[in-house]
Motif scaffolding. Structure first.
Motif, mmCIF file in Angstrom:
data_model
loop_
_atom_site.group_PDB
_atom_site.id
_atom_site.type_symbol
_atom_site.label_atom_id
_atom_site.label_comp_id
_atom_site.label_asym_id
_atom_site.label_seq_id
_atom_site.Cartn_x
_atom_site.Cartn_y
_atom_site.Cartn_z
ATOM 1 N N GLY A 126 0.817 -1.204 0.000
ATOM 2 C CA GLY A 126 0.000 0.000 0.000
ATOM 3 C C GLY A 126 0.848 1.249 0.000
ATOM 4 O O GLY A 126 0.619 2.170 -0.793
ATOM 5 N N ALA A 127 1.856 1.260 0.853
ATOM 6 C CA ALA A 127 2.714 2.443 0.944
ATOM 7 C C ALA A 127 3.451 2.669 -0.363
ATOM 8 O O ALA A 127 3.562 3.801 -0.845
ATOM 9 N N MET A 128 3.952 1.594 -0.938
ATOM 10 C CA MET A 128 4.684 1.733 -2.205
ATOM 11 C C MET A 128 3.754 2.202 -3.316
ATOM 12 O O MET A 128 4.121 3.063 -4.125
ATOM 13 N N GLU A 129 2.556 1.660 -3.352
ATOM 14 C CA GLU A 129 1.627 2.068 -4.407
ATOM 15 C C GLU A 129 1.278 3.550 -4.286
ATOM 16 O O GLU A 129 1.235 4.265 -5.295
ATOM 17 N N ARG A 130 1.066 3.997 -3.064
ATOM 18 C CA ARG A 130 0.793 5.422 -2.884
ATOM 19 C C ARG A 130 1.997 6.255 -3.320
ATOM 20 O O ARG A 130 1.851 7.300 -3.968
ATOM 21 N N HIS A 131 3.174 5.758 -2.984
ATOM 22 C CA HIS A 131 4.408 6.479 -3.346
ATOM 23 C C HIS A 131 4.540 6.613 -4.862
ATOM 24 O O HIS A 131 4.757 7.703 -5.394
ATOM 25 N N ILE A 132 4.383 5.512 -5.538
ATOM 26 C CA ILE A 132 4.517 5.543 -6.996
ATOM 27 C C ILE A 132 3.421 6.400 -7.613
ATOM 28 O O ILE A 132 3.662 7.193 -8.524
ATOM 29 N N GLN A 133 2.206 6.234 -7.092
ATOM 30 C CA GLN A 133 1.110 7.045 -7.620
ATOM 31 C C GLN A 133 1.407 8.528 -7.454
ATOM 32 O O GLN A 133 1.136 9.341 -8.342
ATOM 33 N N ASP A 134 2.011 8.860 -6.340
ATOM 34 C CA ASP A 134 2.386 10.250 -6.088
ATOM 35 C C ASP A 134 3.405 10.726 -7.121
ATOM 36 O O ASP A 134 3.289 11.819 -7.683
ATOM 37 N N ILE A 135 4.398 9.878 -7.366
ATOM 38 C CA ILE A 135 5.411 10.220 -8.365
ATOM 39 C C ILE A 135 4.763 10.429 -9.729
ATOM 40 O O ILE A 135 5.053 11.389 -10.452
#
Lengths: 251, 251
Positions: free
Chosen positions: A213-222
């Motif tokens: 979840g954290a990684m997906e949010r991170h990538i989505q943010d990028i």
DNA sequence: AGAAATGCGTGTGTATACATAATTGACAAG
DNA sequence: CTTGTCAATTATGTATACACACGCATTTCT
């Protein structure tokens, strides 16, 4: 890659592309390249085909090769793919990491933190940009390495490279991106670091879903960041149902 | 793929591989192929390189090309990748599907249900095997199409093809797979169908996480099934922390 | 007799020559 | 002035000839 000559051509062209010497869209002509590299056209052709399968070059029959470009749709799809892969890799990393992997991840996080402080004290971000990118990449590589899946790892790295080459020149509207202020980049880095820390903690806690979840949010943010200055800025807009009339145009 | 001759070679070899005429591991010699296809070695070489990037062929310098084989590690990694991609595709399908997509998915589900009933009434599964596979593929394709991401779609389809070619001949222990009984295959199909229905319902309800979860369980189940008869049958065993002594061997 | 070395055959990698399709430019017609 | 057609140029695709590496078998030396 074959024997030494195909390799030479492959390495040469690839390096040039990744270094930005051949920007996205540059025509790659076999004759010119072969004379420049000092081999014949055959290994150059082989290299170009290899680079095509890497996704860095596109070859159209009879029209020759050129450094890969993407329209917005293609770029979005690639980002979505990267989101899926890195998210899954983070989950795997949380499950499969060993102590050494975790140390490496935490080390990369710490390196970014200290770099961040140095930049905060500096007048502008730009001179540090290269270091910043390197540390960011180090962090992501540490995670996909900890995931213990070489295939997924190589796919993600491949996407990173394509992104690097292509991101500069997505077909954009009347190029209206502006240089962000120091305050903005500072805030941005803080957000990125917070994401990294969250991911790292989830992996340390061996919490797969949280890491994903954290990684997906991170990538989505990028993705949002790199798509904001472009046409149709908002991404991840839930596609609404197409009406019958609209479906006519979707063919 | 280039002009007509490279295409001819590519299609020819690819078809032969996918049809099983060239089983995994078969040596693919350029001279022989070129004379068989009726073109020179150059387009054959191009085709082989293309197939290599498709993952269907592996080329080792000076040793020639051969139909792709995998060891167990590689196969597991590919399955894991497929899990990530199809899971994500299911989530996307739940969000991005339109009415036509949903109809297609439900149609595929219904086709499988009726086929299932016919097979239940039959004496043995084997004659229906081809139809079964086709309907299963139809269902999966309907979903990844509804996901509205051509890149992810093509990646998944690519993995399906590789799987088809390679799955027969993973390096396995003293080939001890036995033919399952009719009762077993019946039960197996029931499980598969239940999974499909669950996925379909989640997509119909536009529930991304549920669709992803259901699809991931479904793929994991498929993986377990295809890995069970092989060495180290259990998959997805949470890797425990490696000790310092064990780390020596992990290099 | 066993092991190492060497010569031969097969097949890949590379270079180059030739044919063909596409682009560019000029020129003529509207 | 614009547009359409045609020819020349240029670069690609294909075929083929040559060189070299790898595998294998026979030979030779200890």
């Amino acid at each position: 890659m074959q024997t030494v000559n195909s390799d030479r051509a492959y390495d040469f062209i690839r390096r040039r592309i990744l270094d930005g010497d051949y920007p996205a869209g540059t025509a790659l002509m076999t004759e010119q390249l072969s004379s420049e590299i000092g081999v014949s056209r055959t290994p150059v052709r082989d290299a170009l085909r290899q680079l095509e399968s890497d996704g860095l070059v596109s070859i159209r029959p009879r029209l020759g090769a050129s450094v890969k470009t993407m329209d917005l749709k293609e770029f979005r799809e690639m980002c979505e793919l990267r989101l899926a892969l890195e998210g899954h890799a983070a989950a795997l990393a949380a499950l499969n990491r060993n102590a050494a992997d975790l140390r490496e991840i935490q080390f990369a996080l710490e390196a970014m933190r200290s770099l961040n402080e140095r930049i905060l004290a500096a007048k502008q971000e730009d001179p540090w940009r290269r270091d910043l990118i390197r540390e960011d990449v180090r962090f992501h590589i540490a995670i996909i390495t900890a995931a213990k899946n070489d295939l997924i790892k190589s796919e993600i790295l491949r996407l990173h490279l394509i992104n690097r080459v292509v991101a500069e020149k997505i077909e954009r509207n009347p190029d209206k991106r502006r240089v962000p202020s120091k305050a903005e980049t500072d805030a941005r880095r803080r957000v990125v670091f917070a994401s990294h820390r969250e991911i790292c903690q989830a992996i340390a806690a061996a919490d797969g879903p949280a890491a994903k979840g954290a990684m997906e949010r991170h990538i989505q943010d990028i993705i949002d960041q790199s798509l904001r200055p472009m046409s149709g800025g908002q991404s991840r807009q839930p596609t609404r149902e197409l009406s019958a009339d609209e479906l006519v145009y979707s063919a």
